[in-house]
Design a protein around this motif. Structure first.
Motif, mmCIF file in Angstrom:
data_model
loop_
_atom_site.group_PDB
_atom_site.id
_atom_site.type_symbol
_atom_site.label_atom_id
_atom_site.label_comp_id
_atom_site.label_asym_id
_atom_site.label_seq_id
_atom_site.Cartn_x
_atom_site.Cartn_y
_atom_site.Cartn_z
ATOM 1 N N PHE A 1 0.837 -1.199 0.000
ATOM 2 C CA PHE A 1 0.000 0.000 0.000
ATOM 3 C C PHE A 1 0.876 1.255 0.000
ATOM 4 C CE2 PHE A 1 -2.543 3.220 2.282
ATOM 5 C CZ PHE A 1 -3.694 3.218 1.515
ATOM 6 N N TRP A 2 1.870 1.267 0.878
ATOM 7 C CA TRP A 2 2.784 2.408 0.972
ATOM 8 C C TRP A 2 3.586 2.576 -0.319
ATOM 9 C CZ3 TRP A 2 8.143 2.665 0.699
ATOM 10 C CH2 TRP A 2 8.708 3.911 1.038
ATOM 11 N N SER A 3 4.063 1.474 -0.903
ATOM 12 C CA SER A 3 4.858 1.534 -2.125
ATOM 13 C C SER A 3 4.055 2.098 -3.289
ATOM 14 C CB SER A 3 5.372 0.135 -2.488
ATOM 15 O OG SER A 3 6.200 -0.380 -1.476
ATOM 16 N N VAL A 4 2.799 1.655 -3.413
ATOM 17 C CA VAL A 4 1.946 2.125 -4.509
ATOM 18 C C VAL A 4 1.655 3.615 -4.366
ATOM 19 C CG1 VAL A 4 -0.370 1.932 -5.519
ATOM 20 C CG2 VAL A 4 0.911 -0.131 -4.961
ATOM 21 N N ILE A 5 1.353 4.058 -3.132
ATOM 22 C CA ILE A 5 1.093 5.489 -2.881
ATOM 23 C C ILE A 5 2.347 6.311 -3.200
ATOM 24 C CG2 ILE A 5 0.702 7.188 -1.047
ATOM 25 C CD1 ILE A 5 -1.787 5.985 -0.896
ATOM 26 N N ASN A 6 3.495 5.801 -2.764
ATOM 27 C CA ASN A 6 4.761 6.518 -2.949
ATOM 28 C C ASN A 6 5.103 6.668 -4.427
ATOM 29 O OD1 ASN A 6 7.159 7.727 -1.787
ATOM 30 N ND2 ASN A 6 8.273 5.934 -2.520
ATOM 31 N N ARG A 7 4.841 5.629 -5.230
ATOM 32 C CA ARG A 7 5.220 5.652 -6.634
ATOM 33 C C ARG A 7 4.156 6.302 -7.525
ATOM 34 N NH1 ARG A 7 8.772 2.714 -9.963
ATOM 35 N NH2 ARG A 7 10.079 2.731 -8.104
ATOM 36 N N TYR A 8 2.868 6.087 -7.193
ATOM 37 C CA TYR A 8 1.784 6.528 -8.077
ATOM 38 C C TYR A 8 0.851 7.538 -7.395
ATOM 39 C CZ TYR A 8 3.260 2.433 -10.744
ATOM 40 O OH TYR A 8 3.998 1.514 -11.439
ATOM 41 N N GLY A 9 1.373 8.277 -6.417
ATOM 42 C CA GLY A 9 0.543 9.206 -5.659
ATOM 43 C C GLY A 9 -0.179 10.231 -6.523
ATOM 44 N N ASP A 10 0.545 10.841 -7.479
ATOM 45 C CA ASP A 10 -0.062 11.880 -8.326
ATOM 46 C C ASP A 10 -1.165 11.304 -9.216
ATOM 47 O OD1 ASP A 10 1.656 13.718 -7.235
ATOM 48 O OD2 ASP A 10 3.151 13.524 -8.853
ATOM 49 N N GLU A 11 -0.900 10.141 -9.808
ATOM 50 C CA GLU A 11 -1.899 9.508 -10.674
ATOM 51 C C GLU A 11 -3.146 9.114 -9.892
ATOM 52 O OE1 GLU A 11 1.229 8.805 -10.532
ATOM 53 O OE2 GLU A 11 2.128 8.533 -12.510
#
Length: 280
Positions: A18-28
């Protein structure tokens, strides 16, 4: 111990994912999901229906899990156990899937997770343990209930029943079901069997909570020559009536079946003479 270790690790892995996805794709995610206009119409309820359709198999088979609990487990602890074993992982999986598909257009969370994590050894360990934990989860959810059914119907031993279930599962070619081109067929499959599981769920709820007020005579229930011997046709008729309505509204079949099945069962049990012995 296998279940406990696996479930604990998969929860930690999902938090990290969850943290990794938010960190990488937060803007999208912000652009495509947070700021998007939604609807509470039929598509929303259809999506939640598919979710409930899948989980209703576990609702109906909960006795196969609860029979393994030690006698004297209090309701409060029991509720906590069930909630903690299902809710956190389910919510994280749902959120991650939603974020991943909304941000990237890719529907496979594992595929996106692989590109979102820079630490290769950690990625390999996490994915291996997720696969391992999925195996332990599926053994509990999908192998134990049919194993008990085969033991009961055909008087087989536990080991023999388990092997047969494993072979039958292999014969369903599950790797074909998870392909992207199979999604429409898989959705139709869930909608169709939900049309039958929803009415059964309604019958069980009405029978236990309304008619029997949560009081069961276990000795009579399992007495082959007792008052409950044979088939309660009120339940069969109610389930079929609910299924007819559900198939008519296939996109929300699970929801559509509940009231027709529950009301039909209640009326038949209260007024139909052949059901009298089942009411006692």
């Amino acid at each position: 111990w296998l279940e406990n270790v696996g479930s604990g690790f998969i929860l930690l892995a999902l938090v990290y994912m969850f943290w990794s996805v938010i960190n990488r794709y937060g803007d999208e995610i912000t652009a495509n999901l947070v700021n998007m206009e939604g609807t509470w119409g039929v598509p929303f309820w259809g999506a939640t229906m598919l979710f409930l359709g899948i989980y209703s198999t576990m609702m109906l088979n909960v006795s196969d899990y609860s029979r393994e609990l030690k006698e004297g487990t209090k309701p409060g602890l029991l509720t906590t156990i069930y909630a903690m074993s299902i809710l956190p992982c389910t919510l994280f999986m749902g959120l991650i899937g939603l974020m991943v598909s909304g941000a990237t257009g890719v529907s496979d969370p594992i595929q996106v997770f692989s590109s979102a994590v820079d630490n290769t050894p950690l990625l390999i360990i996490t994915l291996l343990f997720i696969a391992f934990a999925q195996v332990t989860t599926n053994v509990l959810n999908n192998v134990v209930p049919p194993t008990y059914i085969l033991m009961d119907v055909f008087k087989l031993k536990f080991r023999t029943s388990t092997i047969i279930v494993g072979l039958l599962a292999f014969c369903t070619f599950p790797w074909e079901l998870v392909k992207e081109e199979s999604s429409a067929g898989l959705q139709m499959f869930v909608q169709t069997y939900s049309a039958f599981l929803g009415p059964i769920f309604a019958v069980m709820v009405v029978d236990y909570f309304i008619l029997r007020r949560r009081k069961l005579d276990i000795d009579k229930l399992y007495d082959e020559n007792g008052p409950y011997k044979g088939v309660n046709y009120a339940a069969v008729i109610a389930a079929l009536a609910g299924a007819v309505v559900a198939l008519t509204f296939s996109s929300v079949s699970w929801y559509a079946s509940l009231l027709p099945a529950g009301i039909t069962y209640y009326l038949l049990m209260q007024n139909w003479k052949p059901c009298e012995r089942f009411r006692n």
